[in-house]
Motif scaffolding. Structure first.
Motif, PDB file in Angstrom:
ATOM      1  N   THR A 207       0.824  -1.205   0.000  1.00 12.16           N
ATOM      2  CA  THR A 207       0.000   0.000   0.000  1.00 12.16           C
ATOM      3  C   THR A 207       0.860   1.258   0.000  1.00 12.16           C
ATOM      4  O   THR A 207       0.629   2.190  -0.771  1.00 12.16           O
ATOM      5  CB  THR A 207      -0.911  -0.011   1.243  1.00 12.16           C
ATOM      6  OG1 THR A 207      -1.729  -1.169   1.183  1.00 12.16           O
ATOM      7  CG2 THR A 207      -1.789   1.224   1.300  1.00 12.16           C
ATOM      8  N   LYS A 210       3.025   1.280  -3.480  1.00 15.73           N
ATOM      9  CA  LYS A 210       2.321   1.410  -4.758  1.00 15.73           C
ATOM     10  C   LYS A 210       1.293   2.523  -4.786  1.00 15.73           C
ATOM     11  O   LYS A 210       0.918   2.989  -5.861  1.00 15.73           O
ATOM     12  CB  LYS A 210       1.618   0.084  -5.099  1.00 15.73           C
ATOM     13  CG  LYS A 210       2.602  -0.999  -5.414  1.00 15.73           C
ATOM     14  CD  LYS A 210       1.884  -2.234  -5.925  1.00 15.73           C
ATOM     15  CE  LYS A 210       2.869  -3.300  -6.310  1.00 15.73           C
ATOM     16  NZ  LYS A 210       2.681  -3.818  -7.638  1.00 15.73           N
ATOM     17  N   VAL A 211       0.796   2.932  -3.648  1.00 20.67           N
ATOM     18  CA  VAL A 211      -0.256   3.952  -3.656  1.00 20.67           C
ATOM     19  C   VAL A 211       0.163   5.225  -2.918  1.00 20.67           C
ATOM     20  O   VAL A 211       0.124   6.312  -3.476  1.00 20.67           O
ATOM     21  CB  VAL A 211      -1.564   3.410  -3.033  1.00 20.67           C
ATOM     22  CG1 VAL A 211      -2.610   4.503  -2.965  1.00 20.67           C
ATOM     23  CG2 VAL A 211      -2.085   2.241  -3.843  1.00 20.67           C
ATOM     24  N   PRO A 214       3.705   7.063  -4.418  1.00 20.53           N
ATOM     25  CA  PRO A 214       3.516   7.759  -5.700  1.00 20.53           C
ATOM     26  C   PRO A 214       2.635   9.005  -5.560  1.00 20.53           C
ATOM     27  O   PRO A 214       2.887  10.021  -6.203  1.00 20.53           O
ATOM     28  CB  PRO A 214       2.835   6.717  -6.587  1.00 20.53           C
ATOM     29  CG  PRO A 214       3.196   5.415  -5.999  1.00 20.53           C
ATOM     30  CD  PRO A 214       3.340   5.632  -4.527  1.00 20.53           C
ATOM     31  N   THR A 215       1.607   8.916  -4.708  1.00 16.43           N
ATOM     32  CA  THR A 215       0.721  10.060  -4.545  1.00 16.43           C
ATOM     33  C   THR A 215       1.438  11.199  -3.819  1.00 16.43           C
ATOM     34  O   THR A 215       1.205  12.376  -4.093  1.00 16.43           O
ATOM     35  CB  THR A 215      -0.537   9.656  -3.748  1.00 16.43           C
ATOM     36  OG1 THR A 215      -1.035   8.430  -4.282  1.00 16.43           O
ATOM     37  CG2 THR A 215      -1.621  10.705  -3.855  1.00 16.43           C
TER      38      THR A 215
ATOM     39  N   PHE B  99      -7.833   4.971  -7.158  1.00 21.89           N
ATOM     40  CA  PHE B  99      -6.469   5.475  -7.009  1.00 21.89           C
ATOM     41  C   PHE B  99      -6.190   6.483  -8.118  1.00 21.89           C
ATOM     42  O   PHE B  99      -6.777   6.402  -9.199  1.00 21.89           O
ATOM     43  CB  PHE B  99      -5.465   4.327  -7.131  1.00 21.89           C
ATOM     44  CG  PHE B  99      -5.663   3.245  -6.109  1.00 21.89           C
ATOM     45  CD1 PHE B  99      -5.687   3.550  -4.761  1.00 21.89           C
ATOM     46  CD2 PHE B  99      -5.807   1.933  -6.503  1.00 21.89           C
ATOM     47  CE1 PHE B  99      -5.865   2.559  -3.814  1.00 21.89           C
ATOM     48  CE2 PHE B  99      -5.991   0.927  -5.561  1.00 21.89           C
ATOM     49  CZ  PHE B  99      -6.018   1.240  -4.217  1.00 21.89           C
ATOM     50  N   PRO B 100      -5.269   7.414  -7.875  1.00 25.16           N
ATOM     51  CA  PRO B 100      -4.894   8.350  -8.942  1.00 25.16           C
ATOM     52  C   PRO B 100      -4.033   7.658  -9.997  1.00 25.16           C
ATOM     53  O   PRO B 100      -2.890   8.029 -10.226  1.00 25.16           O
ATOM     54  CB  PRO B 100      -4.125   9.445  -8.191  1.00 25.16           C
ATOM     55  CG  PRO B 100      -3.631   8.803  -6.950  1.00 25.16           C
ATOM     56  CD  PRO B 100      -4.593   7.710  -6.612  1.00 25.16           C
ATOM     57  N   LYS B 101      -4.593   6.620 -10.587  1.00 27.69           N
ATOM     58  CA  LYS B 101      -3.906   5.866 -11.626  1.00 27.69           C
ATOM     59  C   LYS B 101      -4.878   5.731 -12.798  1.00 27.69           C
ATOM     60  O   LYS B 101      -6.004   6.219 -12.719  1.00 27.69           O
ATOM     61  CB  LYS B 101      -3.543   4.466 -11.125  1.00 27.69           C
ATOM     62  CG  LYS B 101      -2.612   4.406  -9.932  1.00 27.69           C
ATOM     63  CD  LYS B 101      -2.513   2.964  -9.438  1.00 27.69           C
ATOM     64  CE  LYS B 101      -1.688   2.863  -8.168  1.00 27.69           C
ATOM     65  NZ  LYS B 101      -0.248   2.882  -8.387  1.00 27.69           N
ATOM     66  N   TYR B 109      -4.815  -3.390 -10.025  1.00 25.00           N
ATOM     67  CA  TYR B 109      -4.057  -3.221  -8.771  1.00 25.00           C
ATOM     68  C   TYR B 109      -4.141  -4.451  -7.863  1.00 25.00           C
ATOM     69  O   TYR B 109      -3.127  -4.990  -7.414  1.00 25.00           O
ATOM     70  CB  TYR B 109      -4.557  -1.987  -8.026  1.00 25.00           C
ATOM     71  CG  TYR B 109      -3.827  -1.721  -6.738  1.00 25.00           C
ATOM     72  CD1 TYR B 109      -2.631  -1.018  -6.745  1.00 25.00           C
ATOM     73  CD2 TYR B 109      -4.312  -2.188  -5.516  1.00 25.00           C
ATOM     74  CE1 TYR B 109      -1.936  -0.780  -5.570  1.00 25.00           C
ATOM     75  CE2 TYR B 109      -3.632  -1.962  -4.337  1.00 25.00           C
ATOM     76  CZ  TYR B 109      -2.447  -1.252  -4.375  1.00 25.00           C
ATOM     77  OH  TYR B 109      -1.777  -1.029  -3.204  1.00 25.00           O
ATOM     78  N   VAL B 113      -0.971  -6.781  -6.678  1.00 25.42           N
ATOM     79  CA  VAL B 113      -0.492  -6.934  -5.300  1.00 25.42           C
ATOM     80  C   VAL B 113      -0.645  -8.377  -4.831  1.00 25.42           C
ATOM     81  O   VAL B 113       0.027  -8.792  -3.892  1.00 25.42           O
ATOM     82  CB  VAL B 113      -1.202  -5.991  -4.292  1.00 25.42           C
ATOM     83  CG1 VAL B 113      -0.915  -4.537  -4.619  1.00 25.42           C
ATOM     84  CG2 VAL B 113      -2.683  -6.246  -4.225  1.00 25.42           C
TER      85      VAL B 113
END
Lengths: 310, 253
Positions: A207, A210-211, A214-215, B99-101, B109, B113
């Motif tokens: 978490t 990967k999240v 980057p944010t 997510f900002p993706k 995602y 994972v």
């Protein structure tokens, strides 16, 4: 019933009338209040303007006094004739080495600390101790870092006056800035991202990696560049640990000593062979340092706004 | 006896520090049924929902007593791997939280994972999940665009697709339509009808019409207690308890 209402209305009317008359009577008081209002507004505006003004004065003073010294040769040549002529290339290079070295060392530790504090740690005595450490580190005067670096890195760890000792000293000094910038950036990542990721069967580290990271990256990088630019301009932490008065050779390894811009300016202005004669060189060097630092800040600002727009 | 139920909660107490948010809640869930949890704000329905995938573990100072058994395994057992539990029990949140993706990466995602590397497999699963979430036709030409550019309703269906991609068995929905307009809400409700063919769904909602429309069974929570649970039709037409009746007729809450 109706009469009662009419009476109330009458009373209100008289009240309004009398208030209006009073306003007319004390016309001057309104004027005075407006004046005070404007006075305070101006005071705050002037206070804000002083910031911009200070920058403009410093920059223009340096430009006016230093621009003649700056030439292509000035940027790529070494100092000559006991540093009364020639350029500042070794100093620019040395400053780049020292500040980049500082970031290479401070960035991973700073980000890792911030991740621990913000993502993993729970309120405890240990956490309070760490926070106290960071806050204290932020308040230590830079000359103390210099002396610590000399005592610990140069002497105890036998690094001598070298790029590595100077970088480590600058790095420790930059740590609090990087940690608090990273912490702010991590805090600005909404918890709903973390919940969504964990809810999908991601581990905590996945978490974060990967999240969350980057944010938070724009904020972290901006803070890092600002820390880098501050480190680049410091004199005290490097004067005993990494930078020397003068050296004829460019560094070939991280254990070599270097010349550095801030220290060079300090030396020329206080301990040079001929202080008056080298004034243009001092202004020129100061201008170059300022441009480097402002340039880095500009990169940080542009980069941040670019990432934000994405 | 437990074999009959997909999920069994027995005597669940839940504490936020000293505050007891759930009191002795026992509730059984049958596979491929939709259970709606209703009740006034602060009644514990969301807390209960978040106990089922142990999302409350993230809040410090919380404690659970009693047991929640999923497929004959107590999920609060020390040896349980929370990560695997959450893979099995997917969750859709109140506010759409992509997510900002890119759209594709959002759905991929959960697969990534969980260690899936095969690109074709991932692409296939992403497409399948988007189709299941009734979003594929709207986004198939812009899978690489940012998910944040979608409308609120599309974002929520993307979050559902994201949850479906890891192939959960139970889907928890925490007021999934409360932040959406009526048309987007209707799409989500239609989607729930489709999804219950394959999934056990537990949905928290403030909207009683919604509970009546989408669920097979409804449980009414009040002040941390489970007041009544019954077939949705029965609960809304012939409630047994006076509190339930007062709530569904709008006299409080």
């Amino acid at each position: 019933m109706n009469e009662a209402i009419i009476d109330t209305l009458k009373l209100e009317y008289t009240n309004i009338k009398s208030v209006n008359e009073k306003v007319l009577l004390f016309k001057d008081s309104g004027k005075r209040r407006r004046t005070i209002e404007q006075l305070f507004f101006m005071m705050f505006k002037v206070a804000a303007m002083i910031n911009g003004l200070a920058l403009i004065v410093i920059v223009s003073y340096l430009v006016i006094n230093g621009y003649q010294s700056i030439s292509f040769e000035f940027l790529i040549e070494a100092p000559k004739e006991s540093m009364t002529k020639g350029g500042i290339f070794p100093c620019i290079l040395g400053t780049l080495y020292l500040s980049c070295g500082a970031i290479i060392f401070a960035l991973p530790i700073g980000i890792a600390s911030a991740i621990y504090i913000n993502e993993y740690a729970v309120q405890s005595r240990f956490l309070n101790f760490i926070r106290l450490g960071i806050n204290t580190l932020a308040g230590v005067p830079s000359i103390v870092f210099g002396l610590f670096g000399l005592a610990f890195f140069c002497i105890v760890l036998k690094m001598g006056v070298s790029i590595i000792a100077g970088s480590l000293t600058l790095g420790i000094m930059s740590l609090p800035v990087i940690i608090s910038a990273t912490e702010e950036a991590l805090k600005s990542v909404p918890d709903t991202y973390r919940e969504a990721s964990l809810g999908l069967g991601a581990t905590k580290w996945q978490t974060i990696y990967k999240v969350v990271l980057p944010t938070a990256l724009p904020g972290i990088l901006t803070g890092t560049i600002l820390a880098l630019s501050r480190a680049a301009g410091e004199t005290a932490p490097i004067m005993f640990t990494g930078a020397v008065f003068f050296t004829q050779t460019l560094p070939t390894s991280i254990f070599d000593e270097v010349m550095a811009l801030p220290y060079h300016i300090y030396v020329l202005a206080t301990a040079g062979i001929n202080i008056e004669l080298t004034r243009p060189l001092q202004y020129g060097s100061a201008l170059v340092l300022l441009i480097m630092v402002l340039g880095m800040n500009l990169v940080a600002i542009i980069y941040r706004s670019k990432l934000r727009r994405k | 006896m437990n074999d009959f139920f997909k999920l069994t909660a027995s005597d669940v107490d839940f504490y936020y520090g000293d505050f007891k948010a759930l009191k002795n809640v026992s509730l059984n869930f049958i596979e491929k049924e939709v259970m709606a949890l209703i009740g006034p704000s602060g009644c514990g329905k969301s807390t209960f929902l978040r106990c089922i995938n142990r999302m409350n573990d993230l809040i410090s100072g919380t404690r659970v007593d009693g047991s929640i058994v999923l497929d004959n395994v107590d999920i609060y057992n020390d040896r349980i791997d929370v990560v695997n539990l959450r893979k099995k029990v997917g969750m859709v949140f109140q506010k759409p939280n992509p997510f900002p993706k890119s759209i594709f990466e959002n759905v991929a995602y959960g697969l990534r994972v969980n260690g899936i590397r095969d690109k074709n497999a991932i692409a296939g699963m992403v497409e399948k999940s988007l189709i299941q979430a009734a979003l594929f036709d709207e986004v198939k030409d812009r899978l690489k665009d940012s998910a944040l550019g979608l409308s609120g309703g599309q974002q929520q269906r993307l979050c559902i697709a994201r949850a479906l991609a890891v192939e959960p068995e139970i889907l928890l929905m925490d007021e999934p339509a409360s932040a959406l307009d009526p048309i987007a809400t209707q799409k989500i409700e239609e989607l729930i009808h489709q999804l219950k063919k394959d999934y056990t769904i537990i949905i928290v909602t403030h909207n009683m019409q919604q509970a009546a429309r989408v669920s097979d069974k409804t449980a009414f929570f009040y002040m941390g207690e489970l007041v009544e649970v019954n077939k949705t039709d029965t609960l809304f037409t012939k409630p047994e308890k006076i509190q339930t009746e007062e709530y569904i007729t709008g006299r409080f809450g």
